[in-house]
Design a protein around this motif. Structure first.
Motif, PDB file in Angstrom:
ATOM      1  N   TYR A 204       1.445  -1.067   0.659  1.00 57.21           N
ATOM      2  CA  TYR A 204      -0.005  -0.116   0.040  1.00 57.21           C
ATOM      3  C   TYR A 204       1.261   0.780   0.111  1.00 57.21           C
ATOM      4  O   TYR A 204       1.731   1.148   0.844  1.00 57.21           O
ATOM      5  N   PHE A 210      -6.872  -2.015   5.057  1.00 57.40           N
ATOM      6  CA  PHE A 210      -6.525  -2.997   5.331  1.00 57.40           C
ATOM      7  C   PHE A 210      -7.458  -2.882   6.339  1.00 57.40           C
ATOM      8  O   PHE A 210      -7.521  -2.405   7.719  1.00 57.40           O
ATOM      9  N   GLY A 211      -7.234  -5.539   6.397  1.00 59.16           N
ATOM     10  CA  GLY A 211      -7.650  -5.229   8.024  1.00 59.16           C
ATOM     11  C   GLY A 211      -9.759  -6.048   7.635  1.00 59.16           C
ATOM     12  O   GLY A 211      -9.377  -5.901   8.721  1.00 59.16           O
ATOM     13  N   GLU A 212      -9.883  -5.926   6.761  1.00 55.91           N
ATOM     14  CA  GLU A 212     -11.130  -5.852   6.356  1.00 55.91           C
ATOM     15  C   GLU A 212     -11.467  -7.548   6.853  1.00 55.91           C
ATOM     16  O   GLU A 212     -13.193  -7.647   7.779  1.00 55.91           O
ATOM     17  N   LEU A 213     -10.901  -7.650   6.268  1.00 58.02           N
ATOM     18  CA  LEU A 213     -11.536  -9.946   5.881  1.00 58.02           C
ATOM     19  C   LEU A 213     -11.801 -10.422   7.449  1.00 58.02           C
ATOM     20  O   LEU A 213     -12.611 -10.989   7.408  1.00 58.02           O
ATOM     21  N   ALA A 214     -10.563 -10.272   8.353  1.00 55.55           N
ATOM     22  CA  ALA A 214     -10.917 -11.373   9.683  1.00 55.55           C
ATOM     23  C   ALA A 214     -12.311 -10.845   9.869  1.00 55.55           C
ATOM     24  O   ALA A 214     -12.889 -11.265  11.137  1.00 55.55           O
ATOM     25  N   ARG A 221      -6.486 -13.601  10.480  1.00 56.47           N
ATOM     26  CA  ARG A 221      -5.369 -12.371   9.674  1.00 56.47           C
ATOM     27  C   ARG A 221      -5.123 -12.918   8.639  1.00 56.47           C
ATOM     28  O   ARG A 221      -4.586 -13.946   9.328  1.00 56.47           O
ATOM     29  N   ALA A 222      -5.477 -12.946   7.518  1.00 60.75           N
ATOM     30  CA  ALA A 222      -5.448 -13.557   6.527  1.00 60.75           C
ATOM     31  C   ALA A 222      -3.422 -12.887   5.236  1.00 60.75           C
ATOM     32  O   ALA A 222      -3.559 -13.574   4.369  1.00 60.75           O
ATOM     33  N   ALA A 223      -3.296 -11.777   6.291  1.00 61.70           N
ATOM     34  CA  ALA A 223      -1.729 -11.797   5.565  1.00 61.70           C
ATOM     35  C   ALA A 223      -1.099 -10.795   6.989  1.00 61.70           C
ATOM     36  O   ALA A 223      -1.967 -10.823   7.978  1.00 61.70           O
ATOM     37  N   ILE A 225       0.643  -7.130   8.070  1.00 62.13           N
ATOM     38  CA  ILE A 225       1.007  -5.791   6.994  1.00 62.13           C
ATOM     39  C   ILE A 225       2.289  -5.344   7.681  1.00 62.13           C
ATOM     40  O   ILE A 225       1.894  -4.951   9.096  1.00 62.13           O
TER      41      ILE A 225
HETATM   42  P1  CMP Z   1      -7.374  -9.431   7.190  1.00 58.84           P
HETATM   43  O1  CMP Z   1      -7.275 -10.610   6.797  1.00 58.84           O
HETATM   44  O2  CMP Z   1      -8.127  -8.802   8.460  1.00 58.84           O
HETATM   45  O3  CMP Z   1      -5.559  -8.530   7.780  1.00 58.84           O
HETATM   46  C1  CMP Z   1      -4.993  -8.478   6.527  1.00 58.84           C
HETATM   47  C2  CMP Z   1      -5.283  -7.974   5.714  1.00 58.84           C
HETATM   48  O4  CMP Z   1      -4.178  -7.810   4.584  1.00 58.84           O
HETATM   49  C3  CMP Z   1      -6.933  -8.377   4.775  1.00 58.84           C
HETATM   50  O5  CMP Z   1      -7.643  -8.736   5.791  1.00 58.84           O
HETATM   51  C4  CMP Z   1      -6.272  -7.546   3.579  1.00 58.84           C
HETATM   52  O6  CMP Z   1      -7.457  -6.244   3.892  1.00 58.84           O
HETATM   53  C5  CMP Z   1      -5.645  -7.198   3.600  1.00 58.84           C
HETATM   54  N1  CMP Z   1      -4.558  -7.410   2.206  1.00 58.84           N
HETATM   55  C6  CMP Z   1      -3.971  -7.242   1.225  1.00 58.84           C
HETATM   56  N2  CMP Z   1      -3.770  -7.901   0.493  1.00 58.84           N
HETATM   57  C7  CMP Z   1      -4.064  -9.510   0.737  1.00 58.84           C
HETATM   58  C8  CMP Z   1      -4.176 -10.875  -0.513  1.00 58.84           C
HETATM   59  N3  CMP Z   1      -3.398 -11.045  -1.234  1.00 58.84           N
HETATM   60  N4  CMP Z   1      -4.633 -11.832   0.876  1.00 58.84           N
HETATM   61  C9  CMP Z   1      -5.300 -11.618   1.718  1.00 58.84           C
HETATM   62  N5  CMP Z   1      -4.892 -10.360   2.390  1.00 58.84           N
HETATM   63  C10 CMP Z   1      -4.614  -9.311   1.944  1.00 58.84           C
END
Ligand code: CMP
Length: 399
Positions: A204, A210-214, A221-223, A225
Motif C-alpha cells: 500500500y 486493510f484489515g477488513e477480512l478478519a 488475519r489473512a496477511a 502488514i
Molecule cells: P485481514 O485478513 O483482516 O488482515 C490482513 C489484511 O491484509 C486483509 O484483511 C486484507 O485487508 C489485506 N490484504 C491485502 N492483500 C491481501 C492478500 N493477497 N490476501 C489476504 N489479505 C490481503
C-alpha cells in the motif's frame, strides 16, 4: 439397496439452503446457526405436511410463488425505494417462510438485528485538524462509499489515530482481528505465508485500507502488514465495524447480488466468491463527460458499469509521443468492465475513460481485484489480446 456413496434425495437442496442463509446472514457461530436453521426447516416441513392434508387453492400457491420471486430478485434502486423494497422483501419472505423455510432464501433484515443496535456508539473526540485529515484519508475508501451519510459520520466519530514506526507489524497473519485500518500516510508491505515462507504479495503506497477480512468473515488475519516508514493510520474497532459496515454489507448483497450474477466476466465464480466481491466493492457515479480514468496514470482500481455507458479514448502517437488527439476505441455498457488492463500488466493506464450520460460504476480496488478475480484472469487476458488487434486497425503500427 442404496449404495454407500449415493447422495440422498434432497440433501443438495438442504445444504444449498443452509449455505445461502449463511452467506446472507453471516452468523458468528455456524454450528449454532445450523441448529436454528434446520430446526426451522423441520418445523416448516411439518407445517407443510399438516397444510397438505387440508386443501390449498391453486390461486393461493401462484400468489406465493410471485412473492418468492420478488424476495430473491431485488432490483437495484435508490435509497428510499430501497428501504421500502427491503421492508416488502422481508415481509414477503417472512410470510412465505412461515410455511416453507426449506426453500426460502430469506432476506436478512439487518435493521431487525437487535444485537447490532444495542452496541454502544464509540466516539473518539478529534480536533478539527484531525477530522479534516481523517476525512481526506477516508474519501476514497470503497467500503465506506455505500454508507449513508449518518453511518459514515458515525464511522468517522469512532475512528482513532495510530502512528507507526518502520518495521512495525500492524497485523500478523493468523491473529484475531481487532481493527480495520485506513492509511493516511506511509508505505506498508503485504506478506502472505506460502509453503512456510513469508512472500511479499504487494504494498500500500500512502493510500487504501486493510484489515477488513478478519472482521467481515470472523476469520484469522489473512496477511501480515508491515510499515516500511513512519506512517499514520486511522483505526476502526471491530464492534463498530460490525455494527455499521457488516450491517451495510447485508444490504449491499441484497442490492447487488442479482446484478453481479448477470455480469458475464464473473459467471465462472462461485456464489460465495461473487458475494465477497459485493462486500468490498464501492459505488461511484459520474456525470456526462466526466473523466473516470486518465491515460498514463497509475492504476489502483477496476470498474464494472452498473448503468449508463463509458467511452474508451486513446491519444494517438506521433513519433512515439502522445500528440493529444483522442480517438474513441470502444464503449462499455451495463455489465461490462474496464480498467483491468493496467492492473493485469502492471503498467500505467493505456487509455482514458469518460462517462457517456450519467453513469454508475461498481469499483473494486487493486488488492481485492488480485485476491478475488484470479479465477477470471484467463477471460480477461483473452479479451486483452483482442485490444491489440483493435489498436492495430485504428492506429496502424503500435508499440
Ligand atoms: P485481514 O485478513 O483482516 O488482515 C490482513 C489484511 O491484509 C486483509 O484483511 C486484507 O485487508 C489485506 N490484504 C491485502 N492483500 C491481501 C492478500 N493477497 N490476501 C489476504 N489479505 C490481503
Amino acid at each position: 439397496m442404496m449404495s454407500k456413496f449415493e447422495i440422498p434425495e434432497g440433501l443438495k437442496e438442504l445444504l444449498q439452503g443452509y449455505t445461502v442463509e449463511v452467506l446472507r446472514r453471516r452468523p458468528t457461530n455456524l454450528a449454532e446457526f445450523a441448529v436454528q436453521h434446520f430446526t426451522q426447516v423441520l418445523e416448516s416441513q411439518r407445517n407443510e405436511q399438516a397444510a397438505e392434508s387440508q386443501t390449498t387453492g391453486p390461486a393461493e400457491e401462484e400468489e406465493e410463488e410471485d412473492a418468492f420471486e420478488t424476495a430473491s430478485n431485488p432490483s437495484i434502486s435508490d435509497d428510499d425505494e430501497d428501504e421500502e423494497e427491503e421492508r416488502s422483501i422481508v415481509k414477503a419472505s417472512a410470510d412465505r417462510c412461515s410455511r416453507r423455510v426449506a426453500v426460502c432464501a430469506e432476506a436478512y433484515n439487518p435493521d431487525e438485528d437487535e444485537d447490532n443496535d444495542t452496541e454502544p456508539q464509540v466516539v473518539h473526540p478529534k480536533t478539527d485538524e484531525q477530522r479534516k485529515r481523517l476525512q481526506d484519508a477516508c474519501k476514497d475508501i470503497l467500503i465506506f462509499k455505500t454508507l449513508a451519510k449518518e453511518q459514515f459520520s458515525e464511522v468517522l466519530d469512532a475512528m482513532f489515530e495510530v502512528l507507526v514506526k518502520p518495521e512495525e507489524h500492524i497485523i500478523d497473519q493468523g491473529d484475531d482481528g481487532d481493527n480495520f485500518y485506513v492509511i493516511e500516510k506511509g508505505v506498508f508491505d503485504i506478506y502472505v505465508q506460502k509453503d512456510g515462507a513469508n512472500i511479499c504479495v504487494g504494498k500500500y503506497n500512502n493510500k487504501g485500507s486493510f484489515g477488513e477480512l478478519a472482521l467481515m468473515y470472523n476469520t484469522p488475519r489473512a496477511a501480515t502488514i508491515v510499515a516500511k516508514q513512519d506512517g499514520a493510520l486511522w483505526a476502526l474497532d471491530r464492534a463498530t465495524f460490525h455494527r455499521l459496515i457488516v450491517k451495510n454489507n447485508a444490504k449491499k448483497r441484497r442490492m447487488y447480488e442479482a446484478f453481479i450474477e448477470c455480469v458475464p466476466l464473473l459467471k465462472s465464480l462461485e456464489l460465495s466468491e461473487r458475494m465477497k466481491i459485493v462486500d468490498v466493492l464501492g459505488v461511484r457515479t459520474f456525470n456526462d463527460g466526466e473523466r473516470i480514468i486518465t491515460q498514463g496514470d497509475k492504476a489502483d482500481c477496476f470498474f464494472i458499469v452498473e448503468s449508463g455507458e463509458v467511452k474508451i479514448m486513446i491519444k494517438s502517437k506521433k513519433a512515439g509521443q502522445l500528440d493529444g488527439v483522442e480517438i474513441e476505441v470502444a464503449r462499455c455498457s451495463r455489465g461490462q468492465y474496464f480498467g483491468e488492463l493496467a492492473l493485469v500488466t502492471n503498467k500505467p493506464r493505456a487509455a482514458s475513460v469518460y462517462a457517456v450520460g450519467d453513469t454508475k460504476c461498481l469499483v473494486i480496488d487493486i488488492q481485492a481485484f488480485e485476491r478475488l478475480l484470479g479465477p477470471c484472469m484467463d477471460i480477461m487476458k483473452r479479451n486483452i489480446s483482442q485490444y491489440k488487434d483493435q489498436l492495430m486497425a485504428l492506429f496502424g503500427d503500435i508499440e
